[in-house]
Design an enzyme around this catalytic site. Structure first.
Site, PDB file in Angstrom:
ATOM      1  N   CYS A  12       0.855  -1.181   0.000  1.00 48.84           N
ATOM      2  CA  CYS A  12       0.000   0.000   0.000  1.00 48.84           C
ATOM      3  C   CYS A  12       0.895   1.236   0.000  1.00 48.84           C
ATOM      4  O   CYS A  12       2.120   1.140   0.098  1.00 48.84           O
ATOM      5  CB  CYS A  12      -0.895   0.009   1.237  1.00 48.84           C
ATOM      6  SG  CYS A  12       0.036   0.090   2.794  1.00 48.84           S
ATOM      7  N   HIS A  41       5.643  -4.912   8.752  1.00 49.61           N
ATOM      8  CA  HIS A  41       5.622  -6.290   9.251  1.00 49.61           C
ATOM      9  C   HIS A  41       5.759  -7.288   8.108  1.00 49.61           C
ATOM     10  O   HIS A  41       4.797  -7.938   7.693  1.00 49.61           O
ATOM     11  CB  HIS A  41       4.339  -6.547  10.047  1.00 49.61           C
ATOM     12  CG  HIS A  41       4.379  -5.986  11.430  1.00 49.61           C
ATOM     13  ND1 HIS A  41       3.257  -5.777  12.198  1.00 49.61           N
ATOM     14  CD2 HIS A  41       5.432  -5.593  12.195  1.00 49.61           C
ATOM     15  CE1 HIS A  41       3.611  -5.285  13.371  1.00 49.61           C
ATOM     16  NE2 HIS A  41       4.922  -5.159  13.392  1.00 49.61           N
ATOM     17  N   HIS A  74       3.987   2.040  11.797  1.00 48.52           N
ATOM     18  CA  HIS A  74       2.912   1.845  12.768  1.00 48.52           C
ATOM     19  C   HIS A  74       2.751   3.026  13.712  1.00 48.52           C
ATOM     20  O   HIS A  74       1.739   3.131  14.395  1.00 48.52           O
ATOM     21  CB  HIS A  74       3.182   0.579  13.584  1.00 48.52           C
ATOM     22  CG  HIS A  74       3.575  -0.584  12.739  1.00 48.52           C
ATOM     23  ND1 HIS A  74       4.908  -0.924  12.521  1.00 48.52           N
ATOM     24  CD2 HIS A  74       2.845  -1.461  12.024  1.00 48.52           C
ATOM     25  CE1 HIS A  74       4.953  -1.975  11.719  1.00 48.52           C
ATOM     26  NE2 HIS A  74       3.725  -2.314  11.397  1.00 48.52           N
ATOM     27  N   HIS A 124      -0.422  -4.558  19.683  1.00 45.31           N
ATOM     28  CA  HIS A 124       0.028  -4.189  18.340  1.00 45.31           C
ATOM     29  C   HIS A 124       0.704  -2.824  18.418  1.00 45.31           C
ATOM     30  O   HIS A 124       0.221  -1.916  19.094  1.00 45.31           O
ATOM     31  CB  HIS A 124      -1.155  -4.144  17.372  1.00 45.31           C
ATOM     32  CG  HIS A 124      -0.747  -4.026  15.938  1.00 45.31           C
ATOM     33  ND1 HIS A 124      -0.384  -2.823  15.370  1.00 45.31           N
ATOM     34  CD2 HIS A 124      -0.615  -4.953  14.959  1.00 45.31           C
ATOM     35  CE1 HIS A 124      -0.065  -3.017  14.104  1.00 45.31           C
ATOM     36  NE2 HIS A 124      -0.193  -4.306  13.834  1.00 45.31           N
ATOM     37  N   GLU A 126       0.851  -0.331  16.437  1.00 50.25           N
ATOM     38  CA  GLU A 126       0.010   0.809  16.051  1.00 50.25           C
ATOM     39  C   GLU A 126      -0.888   1.230  17.208  1.00 50.25           C
ATOM     40  O   GLU A 126      -1.071   2.431  17.464  1.00 50.25           O
ATOM     41  CB  GLU A 126      -0.843   0.475  14.827  1.00 50.25           C
ATOM     42  CG  GLU A 126      -1.726   1.650  14.396  1.00 50.25           C
ATOM     43  CD  GLU A 126      -2.686   1.322  13.272  1.00 50.25           C
ATOM     44  OE1 GLU A 126      -3.736   1.985  13.195  1.00 50.25           O
ATOM     45  OE2 GLU A 126      -2.397   0.400  12.471  1.00 50.25           O
ATOM     46  N   CYS A 197      -8.125   1.796   6.880  1.00 48.39           N
ATOM     47  CA  CYS A 197      -7.542   2.474   5.720  1.00 48.39           C
ATOM     48  C   CYS A 197      -8.056   1.897   4.400  1.00 48.39           C
ATOM     49  O   CYS A 197      -8.579   0.780   4.341  1.00 48.39           O
ATOM     50  CB  CYS A 197      -6.021   2.433   5.787  1.00 48.39           C
ATOM     51  SG  CYS A 197      -5.268   0.943   5.131  1.00 48.39           S
ATOM     52  N   SER A 269       1.946  -5.328   3.426  1.00 45.31           N
ATOM     53  CA  SER A 269       3.391  -5.204   3.615  1.00 45.31           C
ATOM     54  C   SER A 269       4.173  -6.302   2.902  1.00 45.31           C
ATOM     55  O   SER A 269       5.375  -6.456   3.115  1.00 45.31           O
ATOM     56  CB  SER A 269       3.727  -5.214   5.116  1.00 45.31           C
ATOM     57  OG  SER A 269       3.076  -6.278   5.778  1.00 45.31           O
TER      58      SER A 269
END
Length: 314
Positions: A12, A41, A74, A124, A126, A197, A269
């Site tokens: 992305c 990741h 992140h 996580h 993020e 997203c 990713s």
């Protein structure tokens, strides 16, 4: 047997930008370049950058004073940013702009003293970075992962509340949690548009289409990739056997027994080179046709920091 490739799949805009930041920093400043947490990741990507001189660390105390450090896609907490400043570290921020948007929502809630509820997965990076944007002791930020977690919240209906979400969640699961939040707290505010997203949304929609036509769905992505795991889970929920693999070496030939159509996608990713290596391996195992879904076009591009833009000279 035939393969159907999901579209869109793989990288992305946020991942492209993060990788470009590390590559440009290495080219301009040379090694070592320190990166806090895996920049994205994906084991293949991280190993490639490590070979070029990137040093991946989990905490800033592992970075020498005054060194160059890159924050992963992140995002990081305000405490990490302050520590970097105190240590005189040169920072390049590879936080995905869509994650930064959520950070700004949390920071706004913190300034107002509005209590914030973050929908996301505990542990996580993020989520840790996003929760670390809230620093108002008069309010608070609370993490929920599921509808069941909402019952455990010690909040009142009359509290000033807002919610936001991690960007890489399951669309279906998140919709259920948001609906449950609104039922329990009718006055709760949230973003006008879901924080999940565009890339996560598009890839999940592509997997829905893929699963309808496949006997087996293979997701190329690392085990610690949130969005890759969500793709595999979605295919399974649709009644299709799904496998999450790092690369072609993970393919078990027994998976192909009684299979005529194999769907392949990749997390945000995972690079296309890994997808093509999977296609090649499956062709060695008997696949004779490769097709691709029409899908939707993605043209989002996020610029790297100005001082890392490399201009080619003719």
């Amino acid at each position: 047997m035939k393969i159907i490739l999901a579209n869109p799949r793989g990288f992305c805009a946020g991942v492209d930008r993060a990788i470009s930041i590390v590559e440009s920093a290495l080219e301009i400043h040379g090694s070592p370049i320190y990166v806090r947490h895996e920049v994205v990741h994906n084991r293949f990507v991280v190993n490639g950058l490590r070979e070029r001189g990137a040093i991946f660390v989990e905490e800033l105390h592992e970075v020498p004073d005054g060194a160059i450090v890159i924050f992963s896609a992140h995002g990081v907490s305000q405490a990490v940013r302050q520590e970097a400043k105190n240590r005189n570290l040169k920072v390049f921020d590879a936080t995905c702009p869509l994650v930064t948007k959520v950070h700004m929502q949390v920071a706004r809630a913190s300034r107002k003293g509005t209590k914030a509820i973050l929908i996301g997965h505990e542990g996580h990076p993020e989520v840790e970075g996003t929760m670390g944007q809230y620093d108002n002791p008069e309010g608070g930020i609370f993490l929920v992962e599921s509808v069941e977690d909402i019952a455990k919240l010690g909040l009142r209906q009359e509290d000033d509340l807002t919610f936001m979400t991690q960007t890489t969640l399951s669309i279906d699961d998140t919709s259920e949690v948001i609906e449950a939040l609104k039922q329990k707290y009718p006055a709760i505010q949230g973003p006008r548009k879901n924080d999940i997203c565009y890339a996560t949304t598009n890839r999940q929609q592509a997997v829905r289409e893929l699963a309808q036509q496949s006997d087996l769905v293979i997701v190329v992505g690392s085990k610690n990739s949130s969005n890759s795991n969500r793709l595999a889970e979605l295919a399974s929920r649709m009644g299709v056997v799904s496998k999450l693999i790092d690369d072609a070496n993970d393919i078990d030939p027994t998976w192909l027994e009684n299979v005529t159509t194999i769907g392949i996608t990749a997390g945000a990713s995972a690079p296309e080179v890994l997808v093509q290596s999977v296609v090649k391996r499956l062709q060695e195992l008997g696949v004779t046709r490769v097709e691709e879904l029409q899908g939707c076009e993605e043209n989002t591009v996020f610029e790297v920091p100005r001082e890392l833009r490399i201009t080619e000279v003719n």
